[in-house]
Design an enzyme around this catalytic site. Structure first.
Site, PDB file in Angstrom:
ATOM      1  CD  GLU A 273      -2.900   1.484   2.321  1.00 63.87           C
ATOM      2  OE1 GLU A 273      -3.336   2.515   2.772  1.00 63.87           O
ATOM      3  OE2 GLU A 273      -2.647   0.558   3.195  1.00 63.87           O
ATOM      4  CE  LYS A 405      -4.405 -17.773  13.618  1.00 59.12           C
ATOM      5  NZ  LYS A 405      -3.840 -19.058  12.746  1.00 59.12           N
ATOM      6  CG  ASP A 481      -1.004 -16.533  12.279  1.00 59.26           C
ATOM      7  OD1 ASP A 481      -1.248 -16.206  11.205  1.00 59.26           O
ATOM      8  OD2 ASP A 481      -1.560 -17.566  12.617  1.00 59.26           O
ATOM      9  CG  HIS A 579      -3.847   7.430  -0.315  1.00 57.15           C
ATOM     10  ND1 HIS A 579      -3.770   6.089  -0.399  1.00 57.15           N
ATOM     11  CD2 HIS A 579      -3.911   7.971   0.996  1.00 57.15           C
ATOM     12  CE1 HIS A 579      -3.613   5.813   0.978  1.00 57.15           C
ATOM     13  NE2 HIS A 579      -3.758   6.712   1.669  1.00 57.15           N
TER      14      HIS A 579
END
Length: 594
Positions: A273, A405, A481, A579
């Site tokens: 990004e 998660k 993770d 951006h």
């Protein structure tokens, strides 16, 4: 006469040049005459003579037309040629005088990430003149030696670039031998299972290559863009990934230095990004110029919650009362602690749902993230409880009361992994000159967006601007993770004006940062290098668990920097502009093959 404007070398710019990037004084733009083989004085003389001669000729011709009442738009072949030569000479002269003059007097407007260069106070803060920084050699490093190089065949042999060597991506694969060809055909037909190649061949790299070729033949799709060479496939066998066919490359940027608890850290961020690293870096700059940030670790305990079932609600409640009774705590704790040198049971909390009982174990896990460690200890406790509760059916080692998660209120309230709070006071002049906004605007926007806006959306642990952006980038670069970004990104960002409304107090509270410095992806070469950069590689021998706790604090400090910068961009109306500048692809997607 040499009419080029030679750039003046600045000592200050040379000192502040970053490693690997030439200073501005050395970045010379090509001149118009560089494309001509003639000496510079001859080229200048030629075009000066051409300009004045052609101008005299045209003025003389136009004067005659006016006297003879001939229309000016009627031109002869000689006049047309003169006009072409005039345009060529004008373009050449503008290349020296016009463009050079503009570059020398017009300064580029500062973008969203730059601090004003003429502000002495901010420059002093940002100079990083600390003892550890003074020892850094800011001179340009020698160019790294490039291996795996092949000549570029498409270049013109007469070109100056013909002798250059260009790096080629590791796309070409060596031809298969007859033996390998037979194995590929067996995998394609199903005679040899793809998952068994490593054990049958004894060569992880060869197994990945054969599996890759078989996959291309089965699917009819090319994997030419997916690298195969340059990776240690043996290091992931039985630990990180099964049935590999290559690896994905993700660029790693550096934000910082982040001044946290009086120590500087260069934070690696793996992301695709655009603008994310630049924004976080700006936040680090603002924090540094204001004296740094401070973090506090509130809790450190990984959780696992199995679900067990009884024939009646009464029996489920009896086990709940037994486990939550303080007098009985030592018994399951002793059984749990025998499973690991570092795993130590910290507490047990139970929840009843009908005949089902959810038992949430919390334990310390040293420098490991610890999910496997706590699961092993939980299994030992369940086996022990079977003797006193033989009618207990273990339905699953994880009953989602952990909760791993998944966004869950239990993690937001009780915490999971490392619970960290990080704060900083940003000075008024830094808010104005580095962040391009003001304290009042930031405080109001934080209330409207991160607090009220998240409440309107019914957010669970999402009272922040983009904590998950920073958490994910740091997790990928350090071998964590990535899926645990879900609960690890739980964060509430608070802002308020302090010191009579002049300065900004900002804090992030993150109750469930799940990180480790040993095990899993942390042992891979790239991820291990990033951990080493932060000074948290491997397990701490002096104080077990200190490396993982420090990594959690760095994650929180990086989130603080990212929150500060993004909120400032929003308050100043710079988000879209930045951006469009940093997060736009230059490729034509209509020409990309499917």
């Amino acid at each position: 006469m040499d009419v080029r404007r030679r750039p003046v070398k600045s000592l200050s710019s040379a000192k502040t040049a970053t490693a690997g990037e030439p200073p501005k004084s050395q970045q010379q733009h090509p001149k118009a005459s560089d494309a001509l083989p003639l000496p510079l004085y001859l080229t200048n003389g030629l075009f000066f003579t051409m300009f004045f001669s052609v101008m005299y000729f045209l003025l003389h011709r136009w004067r005659e037309k006016i006297r003879n009442s001939t229309p000016l738009h009627v031109v002869t072949l000689s006049e047309l040629a003169a006009l072409v030569l005039l345009m060529a000479s004008v373009i050449y002269l503008l290349g020296f005088f016009g463009i050079g003059f503009v570059r020398s007097v017009i300064r580029p407007s500062p973008d969203a990430w730059d601090i004003l260069e003429d502000d002495n106070a901010i420059n002093e803060e940002d100079s990083r003149r600390e003892p550890c920084a003074e020892a850094i050699d800011c001179s340009l490093p020698p160019k790294p030696k490039i291996v795996h190089m092949v000549p570029q065949k498409a270049l013109n042999p007469k070109s100056a670039f013909a002798d250059m060597m260009v790096e080629q991506p590791a796309l070409a694969i060596a031809p298969l031998t007859e033996e390998d060809e037979e194995i590929v055909k067996s995998v394609v037909t199903g005679k040899i299972p793809s998952y068994s190649l490593e054990s049958k061949l004894g060569d992880c790299k060869k197994a990945a290559s054969i599996r890759r070729e078989a996959l291309q033949r089965i699917t009819g799709k090319s994997l030419a863009g997916l690298p195969l060479d340059g990776f240690d496939y043996k290091s992931i066998l039985g630990q990180c990934c099964e049935m590999p066919v290559g690896y994905v490359q993700i660029p790693v940027g550096i934000a910082g230095p982040l001044l946290l608890n009086e120590t500087e850290y260069s934070v690696p961020m793996a992301t695709t990004e655009g603008c994310l690293v630049a924004s976080t870096n700006r936040g680090c700059k603002a924090i540094y110029a204001s004296g740094g940030a401070t973090s506090v670790l509130l809790r450190d305990g990984m959780t696992r919650a199995p679900v067990v079932r009884f024939s009646t609600v009464k029996r489920a409640a009896e086990l709940k009362f037994f486990l939550e009774e303080p007098l009985n705590y030592d018994t399951p704790a002793h059984v749990f602690n025998k499973s690991s040198r570092f795993g130590r049971l910290q507490g047990i909390k139970c929840a009843v749902a009908g005949k089902n009982l959810y038992i949430r174990f919390t334990c310390s896990t040293g420098d490991a993230m610890g999910m496997n460690m706590v699961s092993k200890g939980v299994q030992n406790v369940l086996d022990f409880l079977q003797s006193d509760f033989p009618d207990m059916d273990v339905m699953g080692i994880s009953g989602n009361y952990c909760s791993d998660k998944k966004p869950a209120a239990v993690n937001w309230i009780e915490g999971c992994g490392k619970s960290v709070v990080c704060e900083a006071i940003i000075k008024e002049e830094v808010v104005k000159k580095v962040l391009k906004t003001n304290v009042a605007a930031l405080v109001e926007l934080n209330m409207l967006k991160n607090l009220a806006g998240s409440a309107v959306a019914g957010a669970l642990g999402g009272f922040n601007a983009h904590a998950s952006n920073i958490v994910s980038a740091v997790y990928i670069s350090t071998g964590q993770d990535p899926a645990q970004n879900v609960e690890s990104s739980h964060c509430i960002t608070m802002m308020e004006a302090v010191n009579n409304g002049k300065d900004l107090h900002i804090s992030v509270t993150m109750p469930s940062i799940e990180v480790g410095t040993v095990g899993g992806g942390t042992q891979l070469a790239s991820q291990s290098a990033c951990l080493n950069l932060l000074g948290v590689k491997g397990a701490s021998k002096e104080s077990p668990g200190s490396n993982s706790r420090l990594l959690a604090s760095i994650v929180a400090g990086s989130v603080l920097a990212g929150e500060l910068s993004l909120m400032s961009a929003l308050a100043a109306g710079q988000l879209v502009k930045s951006h469009m500048k940093y997060n736009r692809s230059s490729k034509d997607i209509t020409k990309l093959s499917s």
